[in-house]
Write a protein that holds these residues in place. Structure first.
Motif, PDB file in Angstrom:
ATOM      1  N   LYS A 169       0.833  -1.208   0.000  1.00 32.76           N
ATOM      2  CA  LYS A 169       0.000   0.000   0.000  1.00 32.76           C
ATOM      3  C   LYS A 169       0.870   1.260   0.000  1.00 32.76           C
ATOM      4  O   LYS A 169       0.590   2.218  -0.736  1.00 32.76           O
ATOM      5  N   ILE A 170       1.914   1.279   0.815  1.00 33.75           N
ATOM      6  CA  ILE A 170       2.813   2.427   0.856  1.00 33.75           C
ATOM      7  C   ILE A 170       3.444   2.659  -0.515  1.00 33.75           C
ATOM      8  O   ILE A 170       3.495   3.786  -1.027  1.00 33.75           O
ATOM      9  N   ILE A 171       3.932   1.584  -1.115  1.00 31.01           N
ATOM     10  CA  ILE A 171       4.582   1.687  -2.427  1.00 31.01           C
ATOM     11  C   ILE A 171       3.606   2.235  -3.460  1.00 31.01           C
ATOM     12  O   ILE A 171       3.958   3.115  -4.267  1.00 31.01           O
ATOM     13  N   HIS A 172       2.375   1.734  -3.429  1.00 31.10           N
ATOM     14  CA  HIS A 172       1.361   2.213  -4.377  1.00 31.10           C
ATOM     15  C   HIS A 172       1.097   3.702  -4.195  1.00 31.10           C
ATOM     16  O   HIS A 172       1.035   4.465  -5.179  1.00 31.10           O
ATOM     17  N   GLU A 173       0.984   4.143  -2.937  1.00 37.28           N
ATOM     18  CA  GLU A 173       0.676   5.555  -2.675  1.00 37.28           C
ATOM     19  C   GLU A 173       1.839   6.469  -3.065  1.00 37.28           C
ATOM     20  O   GLU A 173       1.625   7.587  -3.557  1.00 37.28           O
ATOM     21  N   ILE A 174       3.055   6.019  -2.847  1.00 35.91           N
ATOM     22  CA  ILE A 174       4.214   6.828  -3.254  1.00 35.91           C
ATOM     23  C   ILE A 174       4.232   6.994  -4.769  1.00 35.91           C
ATOM     24  O   ILE A 174       4.449   8.100  -5.299  1.00 35.91           O
ATOM     25  N   ARG A 175       3.982   5.905  -5.469  1.00 31.81           N
ATOM     26  CA  ARG A 175       3.981   5.970  -6.929  1.00 31.81           C
ATOM     27  C   ARG A 175       2.815   6.812  -7.443  1.00 31.81           C
ATOM     28  O   ARG A 175       2.974   7.578  -8.406  1.00 31.81           O
ATOM     29  N   GLU A 176       1.668   6.695  -6.806  1.00 37.28           N
ATOM     30  CA  GLU A 176       0.520   7.507  -7.204  1.00 37.28           C
ATOM     31  C   GLU A 176       0.807   8.994  -7.019  1.00 37.28           C
ATOM     32  O   GLU A 176       0.345   9.831  -7.789  1.00 37.28           O
ATOM     33  N   ALA A 177       1.601   9.322  -6.000  1.00 39.54           N
ATOM     34  CA  ALA A 177       1.941  10.719  -5.744  1.00 39.54           C
ATOM     35  C   ALA A 177       2.956  11.258  -6.753  1.00 39.54           C
ATOM     36  O   ALA A 177       3.138  12.477  -6.853  1.00 39.54           O
ATOM     37  N   GLY A 178       3.619  10.368  -7.464  1.00 35.54           N
ATOM     38  CA  GLY A 178       4.580  10.784  -8.474  1.00 35.54           C
ATOM     39  C   GLY A 178       6.024  10.760  -8.017  1.00 35.54           C
ATOM     40  O   GLY A 178       6.922  11.141  -8.778  1.00 35.54           O
ATOM     41  N   ALA A 179       6.276  10.340  -6.768  1.00 37.70           N
ATOM     42  CA  ALA A 179       7.654  10.254  -6.282  1.00 37.70           C
ATOM     43  C   ALA A 179       8.301   8.959  -6.759  1.00 37.70           C
ATOM     44  O   ALA A 179       7.627   8.023  -7.207  1.00 37.70           O
ATOM     45  N   ARG A 180       9.605   8.929  -6.629  1.00 38.82           N
ATOM     46  CA  ARG A 180      10.353   7.739  -7.008  1.00 38.82           C
ATOM     47  C   ARG A 180      10.665   6.910  -5.761  1.00 38.82           C
ATOM     48  O   ARG A 180      10.585   7.412  -4.643  1.00 38.82           O
ATOM     49  N   ILE A 181      11.010   5.639  -5.975  1.00 42.47           N
ATOM     50  CA  ILE A 181      11.220   4.719  -4.858  1.00 42.47           C
ATOM     51  C   ILE A 181      12.530   3.969  -5.031  1.00 42.47           C
ATOM     52  O   ILE A 181      12.855   3.513  -6.130  1.00 42.47           O
ATOM     53  N   LYS A 182      13.258   3.842  -3.940  1.00 46.08           N
ATOM     54  CA  LYS A 182      14.403   2.942  -3.883  1.00 46.08           C
ATOM     55  C   LYS A 182      14.020   1.795  -2.964  1.00 46.08           C
ATOM     56  O   LYS A 182      13.915   1.971  -1.744  1.00 46.08           O
ATOM     57  N   LEU A 183      13.778   0.626  -3.541  1.00 48.02           N
ATOM     58  CA  LEU A 183      13.431  -0.550  -2.754  1.00 48.02           C
ATOM     59  C   LEU A 183      14.711  -1.219  -2.267  1.00 48.02           C
ATOM     60  O   LEU A 183      15.657  -1.407  -3.036  1.00 48.02           O
TER      61      LEU A 183
END
Length: 322
Positions: A169-183
């Motif tokens: 859920k966190i990953i989905h919300e970050i991506r929906e916001a337009g930010a990038r993610i380092k897993l």
């Protein structure tokens, strides 16, 4: 605490890194952890302090050394609480991937939260966004707050999250916001600390990881002027009872930085075992080895990156024997 203690503590993390780095990529995480723990314990005995382990390898009946309540140091010197993770990222070392470190945190006696071995929900940022985050706020609100504080667009932000199903859920919300993610696969101490250093490219950390690691990361961020909030996530009645035994009337209360590490002074030290964004891992060359370490002190605000060159024939206890 005495200023000279910072360099003494680097010797401790260096020893653990040298002892565990030979196990990199060998698929034997327990052996790597055992090597780090033994080396760290041995060098602690040479440090002029009166230390008590408050976060360690487990209870006395679970760990032969660096157990909770164990006394460390050669006596004399300051009375301190010690939080240790002899090898932050045992799986990382076993696989030979990024960001394994040997880490410890020290504060005056009574100033570290005795975090139980359970999960903690976490949010962490560096100094530019300190005071701007709220673990209870929606992901998008925290991203907007950090973007404003750092003068960036949300699309420029990088959020660090452990690659776990519980974070979908966190990953989905970050991506929906337009930010990038380092897993990251493991090692959220490094993920939290990286938020305080611009060259790592990490702006904020979200997600659930170990509570003891949360306290260690909080010490590092306090030294840097960053910010950290956490909330314990007890998984059963026994863990819930441990929270209450700690004096938490509401085990789900938000733990602020000052709840995790009190007072105006603390020290954080880490040495790289494998390469990371912040510090490099151990390099071996025949009878020599090179280490990179980071040590920080909250009271002075000093941050030191230290490169050590080691003559292994003079440190035979840190050379792996098959």
């Amino acid at each position: 605490m005495e200023r000279s203690l910072t360099m003494e503590l680097v010797r401790v993390t260096e020893a653990a890194a040298l002892a565990s780095a030979r196990w990199m990529g060998r698929g034997q995480k327990d052996e790597a952890d055992g090597a780090a723990t033994s080396a760290m314990r041995a060098v602690f005995d040479t440090v002029p302090m009166q230390g008590t382990v408050v976060i360690g390898e487990g209870e006395m009946d679970e760990a032969p050394m660096l157990y909770i309540g164990e006394k460390l140091g050669q006596g004399g010197g300051p009375e301190v609480d010690i939080a240790v993770d002899p090898l932050e990222g045992t799986n990382i070392v076993a696989k030979g991937t990024w960001n394994a470190m040997t880490v410890l945190a020290v504060a005056d006696r009574g100033n570290l939260l005795h975090a139980p071995d359970m999960y903690m929900d976490k949010i962490a940022v560096g100094p530019e966004a300190a005071g701007k985050i709220d673990i209870d706020a929606p992901i998008i609100d925290n991203l907007r707050a950090v973007a404003r504080a750092k003068g960036k667009d949300i699309s420029d932000l990088v959020a660090c999250v452990m690659d776990r199903e519980r974070h979908a859920k966190i990953i989905h919300e970050i991506r929906e916001a337009g930010a990038r993610i380092k897993l990251i696969s493991d090692g959220d101490v490094a993920g939290a600390i990286n938020t305080a250093f611009e060259h790592t490219g990490v702006d904020i950390l979200f997600g659930i990881g170990g509570a003891p690691e949360g306290v260690i990361a909080a010490v590092a961020l306090k030294c840097m002027g960053g910010d950290f909030q956490g909330r314990l996530v007890p998984g059963n009645e026994e863990e819930l009872a441990r929270c209450k035994k700690m004096g938490l009337a509401d085990p789900r209360q938000v733990l602020l930085l000052e709840d995790l590490v009190k007072g105006d002074d603390c020290i954080f030290a880490a040495t790289g075992v494998t390469d990371g964004e912040l510090i490099k891992g151990v390099r071996f060359s025949g009878t020599k080895a090179t280490t990179q370490s980071l040590v920080m002190r909250a009271k002075s605000g000093t941050v030191r990156f230290i490169e050590g060159q080691h003559r292994l024939e003079r440190k035979p206890e840190f050379v792996m024997k098959d």
